[in-house]
Design an enzyme around this catalytic site. Structure first.
Site, mmCIF file in Angstrom:
data_model
loop_
_atom_site.group_PDB
_atom_site.id
_atom_site.type_symbol
_atom_site.label_atom_id
_atom_site.label_comp_id
_atom_site.label_asym_id
_atom_site.label_seq_id
_atom_site.Cartn_x
_atom_site.Cartn_y
_atom_site.Cartn_z
ATOM 1 N N GLU A 136 29.812 7.205 -11.640
ATOM 2 C CA GLU A 136 30.132 5.779 -11.734
ATOM 3 C C GLU A 136 30.620 5.427 -13.135
ATOM 4 O O GLU A 136 30.129 5.943 -14.138
ATOM 5 C CB GLU A 136 28.875 4.953 -11.428
ATOM 6 N N LYS B 151 32.907 -1.898 -5.132
ATOM 7 C CA LYS B 151 31.490 -2.106 -4.879
ATOM 8 C C LYS B 151 31.238 -3.512 -4.345
ATOM 9 O O LYS B 151 31.671 -4.508 -4.923
ATOM 10 C CB LYS B 151 30.693 -1.871 -6.166
ATOM 11 N N CYS C 163 26.055 3.333 -7.214
ATOM 12 C CA CYS C 163 24.772 3.015 -7.842
ATOM 13 C C CYS C 163 23.737 2.613 -6.800
ATOM 14 O O CYS C 163 23.496 3.335 -5.842
ATOM 15 C CB CYS C 163 24.978 1.932 -8.897
#
Length: 538
Positions: A290, A354, A411
């Site tokens: 990430e 995301k 994440c």
């Protein structure tokens, strides 16, 4: 003739005021030892058994409504202790840029558990309304905790970290039940099993005294036997795919700055090009973690060309990266936390933005945004205005040449049960073949945080029947098969790379993957029915 409870149990039940709340906080904190990386299941059994005895005192000789407040306070104190002991490592993130965020450390270490403890207060309060003598009070507590754990995972963006079901879900055999009942179903079982020993000291006759613990032992053994049978031999692998997970171990400090872009890109490329072991195939797909770059690679053609030149013919790169989207007239530039697919031609062929952002980490919640920025405050990630969330309509499975469809997560998106596969997955001609999770746990150092993160992501593989490919900046990176077996993993805080085959998905998927929390809802209803039935008895 009933057997009187031991003196220490009667003493616990008679506690009032701050003594009751203090003991609840302490045993709640003890229960956190059942969570990764410790996995001490008896700690949760002691914690919930004492909670039962405290509830006996809070609910004694009171009407149902008069029980609500003392039981609520008791549950809040228990949850406050449980979450403080389980989430203390969040304070590490406030120390990364201590000059700017140290003042807010108590809000993360104490304030968050204090607030989230209200969920457990509501759960214990609901259990108090259903409280009755005998084993049925265990079902009442399972109903209350099970319901609020589900709510904790969904309300206010959701935060299902260290849900009680993880006490069972870190054991390879026991976690197999996640494929049918998911994390929240495991939570119901965890409460029923771990609270059962409370009756050993309070049962009025042998059946009610020993029956719950005997039943809990039988269920636990049955779960393990089923899990051992389900795990079976190693899963097959996808032919023609060889993965390389790059773990650069970049610190979350001044070294990770745009002016160091050349060194950072060179570090990634050098690790990606390390020679394979003798006789091992060359990697076909490379994964970077990430937020791999402290700059917008989509707007840096030189860096993008360097990355592409570092790929061999046919190789594909999946990398985390921030990206910007040109604004409409009158709008500000929008930034997204993304996963990009890059080929050796330097073309970004696919992107996932995301959807589930971290409040205060990646953005400031809308009601507080303007006020906090007026005070000069910002989210942890230094993006002007914070990240924008990808829309659910745009959430999609990545198309990566040479791979089955990829369900991408970034994440902590990997901690949300039944949210791994996007809403558009059904429209994809082929079902997803793997879960990709890129993350950066450098914020939390060598604490339980990264280990808890891995354990929760691992359960998603079992729930969905898909292999999990997890690449973390500082670790722990891993390849996990659809039965939850860790095929290969790295060590925390280590610069390294990991080569592995891609395990194949479970053909036909899992019950949980198809029906989600339906089994949990039935279990919750059964606990409610059992508790209500006991209350109606004279």
């Amino acid at each position: 003739m009933g057997r009187p409870a031991p003196g220490f149990v009667r003493a616990i039940a008679r506690l009032t005021g701050w003594r009751r709340l203090g003991l609840a906080w302490l045993v709640g904190a003890l229960g956190a030892l059942a969570m990764p990386p410790f996995g001490v299941l008896p700690a949760l059994a002691v914690s919930l058994s004492v909670a039962i005895w405290l509830m006996d005192g809070a609910a004694a000789d009171r009407t149902a409504l008069r029980r609500l407040w003392p039981c609520f306070l008791l549950g809040w104190a228990w949850g406050f202790g449980y979450l403080t002991a389980g989430l203390w490592w969040l304070g590490q993130a406030f120390l990364v840029e201590a000059d700017e965020f140290l003042w807010a450390l108590p809000l993360g270490v104490v304030g968050l558990p204090f607030g989230l403890g209200l969920f457990y207060g509501a759960g214990f309060g609901a259990a108090g309304l259903l409280w009755a003598r005998g084993p049925a009070r265990i079902a009442a507590l399972a109903f209350g905790i099970g319901a609020v754990e589900w709510l904790r995972g969904h309300l206010f963006t959701g935060f299902p970290w260290n849900t009680l079901g993880m006490a069972l879900a870190q054991n390879l055999w026991l976690m197999q039940w996640g494929a049918a009942i998911g994390l929240y179903g495991l939570t119901i079982l965890a409460v029923l099993i771990c609270a059962a020993p409370a009756t050993l000291a309070t049962g009025s006759h042998p059946r009610s005294r020993f029956g719950p613990s005997a039943a809990a032992a039988i269920v636990l053994i049955g779960m393990a036997l089923y899990g051992a049978a389900r795990v079976g031999p190693p899963d097959s692998v996808v032919t023609g795919v060889r993965l390389r997970l790059v773990q650069p171990n970049l610190p979350q400090d001044a070294k990770f700055r745009p002016e160091n872009r050349a060194d950072i890109v060179d570090r990634y490329i050098e690790l990606s090009q390390r020679p394979t072991e003798a006789g091992a195939p060359e990697p076909t797909h490379i994964v970077w973690p990430e937020s791999a770059f402290p700059f917008l690679i989509q707007r840096d053609p030189d860096a993008l060309a360097k990355v592409a030149a570092g790929l061999k013919p046919g190789q594909q790169l999946m990398t985390g990266a921030a990206r910007a989207e040109e604004p409409l007239p009158g709008e500000r530039l929008r930034y997204f936390n993304a996963v990009m697919v890059i080929g050796p031609d330097g073309v970004i062929s696919d992107t996932y933005d995301k959807v589930h952002l971290v409040p205060f980490g990646e953005y400031l919640p809308a009601p507080l945004d303007a006020a906090l920025r007026t005070l000069g405050l910002r989210q942890f990630v230094a993006i002007p205005g914070g990240f924008s969330a990808g829309t659910l309509a745009a959430q999609r499975i990545l198309t990566v040449p040479g791979l089955p469809p990829v369900a991408a997560t970034i994440c902590y998106e990997a901690i949300f049960p039944h949210a791994i596969l996007p809403a558009t997955a059904a429209s994809v001609p082929r079902p997803p073949g793997l879960i990709l999770n890129v993350t950066n746990d450098a914020w939390f150092g060598d604490t339980p945080g990264p280990r808890q993160h891995l354990a929760q992501a691992r359960l998603r593989a079992v729930e969905e029947g898909l292999p999990l490919i997890r690449d973390a900046n500082t670790g722990i990176s891993a390849v996990i098969d659809p039965h939850g077996r860790i095929v290969a993993q790295t060590q925390l805080d280590t610069e390294t790379w990991l080569d592995a085959d891609l395990p194949a998905r479970i053909v036909g998927g899992t019950l949980y993957g198809q029906f989600g929390d339906a089994a949990f809802a039935l279990m919750l209803a059964a606990c409610l029915g059992g508790a209500l039935t006991a209350r109606r008895r004279p």
